[in-house]
Scaffold this active site. Structure first.
Site, PDB file in Angstrom:
ATOM      1  N   GLY A  12       0.891  -1.264  -0.018  1.00 31.29           N
ATOM      2  CA  GLY A  12       0.042   0.086   0.078  1.00 31.29           C
ATOM      3  C   GLY A  12       0.892   1.233  -0.178  1.00 31.29           C
ATOM      4  N   HIS A  13       0.083   2.435   0.237  1.00 25.98           N
ATOM      5  CA  HIS A  13       0.801   3.558  -0.236  1.00 25.98           C
ATOM      6  C   HIS A  13       1.772   3.999   1.028  1.00 25.98           C
ATOM      7  CE1 HIS A  13      -3.138   4.485   1.737  1.00 25.98           C
ATOM      8  NE2 HIS A  13      -2.487   5.213   2.482  1.00 25.98           N
ATOM      9  N   ASN A  14       2.887   4.667   0.882  1.00 27.87           N
ATOM     10  CA  ASN A  14       3.649   5.000   1.983  1.00 27.87           C
ATOM     11  C   ASN A  14       4.555   3.865   2.661  1.00 27.87           C
ATOM     12  OD1 ASN A  14       2.677   7.472   1.497  1.00 27.87           O
ATOM     13  ND2 ASN A  14       1.268   7.587   3.158  1.00 27.87           N
TER      14      ASN A  14
END
Length: 364
Positions: A259-261
């Site tokens: 996922g993001h980050n």
């Protein structure tokens, strides 16, 4: 190209025996590698596999196995069989069929920089400002979007999608259908959402109201180190503000999702169907077995090993081996499993005890 037993042993750093000038053209399982197999060497790195060897064959054996009773013409001895397997398969892997040069059907923006000796397959699309390193190979129908940078000797298989603002180091391998740099799954509501409410209240809902999701755009990119491999149909989301990161030497299996980050350290193994939710941080040399799930904003320390289908909801300290849902120490999970298997017997004993007590009460 055929190589001799002598050459192959030298390249593998292994000891050889027998007719060292025999040519080797490929490798196979013992039953398919007889004397008439035309240069095929058998992989028989355990005694149980050696039973299928045909007399006159060539074979790779484990140290301590005897080639003479097996009737072999030549043998290579593997001090560490799986490591020898890595070198052997590399020696005979022809790789994908990507012709040298740039195919006439490729669409390449004039501002893109293509490194010396790079090979670009049919219908590849390369956007503005993209930098492709020397010796890179890009398969048919792959696309690399604006401003992304791919290092030297990359192998991008057919159908890969690399979005804008992705940076990758040298010797990147991306298997077919992977998507790197898609937007993160990030939304917000004008008021407190139901998800925020239950996180605060641990499940209690005061009132259920209509809510509308507003998109949070992904402005960060993806940063990938050297010697990273990304499996077929894996997905790595771009960061919201800062980049999603994958450390050098990490290997990501098919159908995994970052996922993001998310930050993944160096030399990790992320196995098939693993899902790592946004903003989690994974240390170095971590192994997440198949179907492991990591909740968002979780920190996993260095050298952690998570067994298959483990679900991780809280921080994991460095060096721990975990298993289960929710994740606990592996030895604890094994005790839990043993206890669960005893439950039917305990239930039966409890039922008998209740019946005995009932009879005593009735008599009294």
């Amino acid at each position: 190209m055929p190589i001799t037993i002598r050459d192959l042993a030298q390249s593998l750093g292994a000891r050889a025996w027998g007719e060292l000038d025999l040519n080797v053209t490929g490798a196979a399982e013992p039953a398919a590698a007889g004397a008439a197999s035309g240069g095929i060497i058998a992989l028989a790195m355990a005694p149980r596999y050696a039973e299928a060897l045909a007399p006159g064959a060539m074979a790779i054996l484990a140290e301590g196995m005897e080639p003479e009773p097996l009737g072999l013409r030549a043998a290579i001895f593997a001090p560490r069989p799986r490591l020898v397997m890595a070198g052997l398969t590399q020696a005979f892997d022809p790789g994908p069929d990507i012709a040298p040069g740039i195919h006439a059907s490729a669409v390449i923006d004039p501002s893109a920089q293509i490194g010396e000796g790079a090979s670009i397959g049919p219908f590849v699309v390369i956007g503005a400002g993209v930098v492709i390193g020397a010796g890179a190979r890009i398969g048919a129908h792959a696309s690399i979007a604006r401003g992304s940078r791919i290092g030297d000797d990359a192998l991008i298989h057919a159908g890969v999608r690399i979005a804008h603002g992705v940076t990758a180091g040298d010797r990147l391998i991306v298997q077919p259908g992977a998507v790197i740099g898609g937007d993160g799954f990030s939304f917000v509501t004008p008021e407190e959402s139901g998800i925020e409410e239950i996180r605060r209240s641990l499940g209690q809902r005061d009132a259920i109201k209509a809510q509308h999701w507003t998109r949070i755009h992904s402005l960060g990119g993806v940063e990938i180190g050297d010697d990273v491999e990304i499996g077929a149909n894996a997905t790595i989301d771009r960061g919201t503000i800062r980049a999603t990161q994958v450390g050098s030497g990490t290997k990501i299996d098919n159908l995994a999702h970052l996922g993001h980050n998310v930050v993944v350290g160096r030399d990790c193994l992320i196995c098939g169907q693993v899902g790592i939710a946004g903003s989690s941080r994974i240390g170095d040399r971590v192994v997440l077995a198949g179907q492991v799930g990591v909740s968002d904003n979780i920190e996993i320390g260095d050298d952690v090993i998570a067994g298959g289908a483990t679900k991780i909801f809280t921080r994991v300290p460095s060096g721990r081996v975990i298993l289960g849902n929710p994740a606990v120490k592996m030895e604890t999970q094994m005790e839990i499993q043993k206890a669960m298997r005893r439950l039917p017997r305990f239930a039966e004993q409890l039922s008998k005890l209740q019946q005995s007590v009932t009879r005593l009460l009735e008599k009294g």
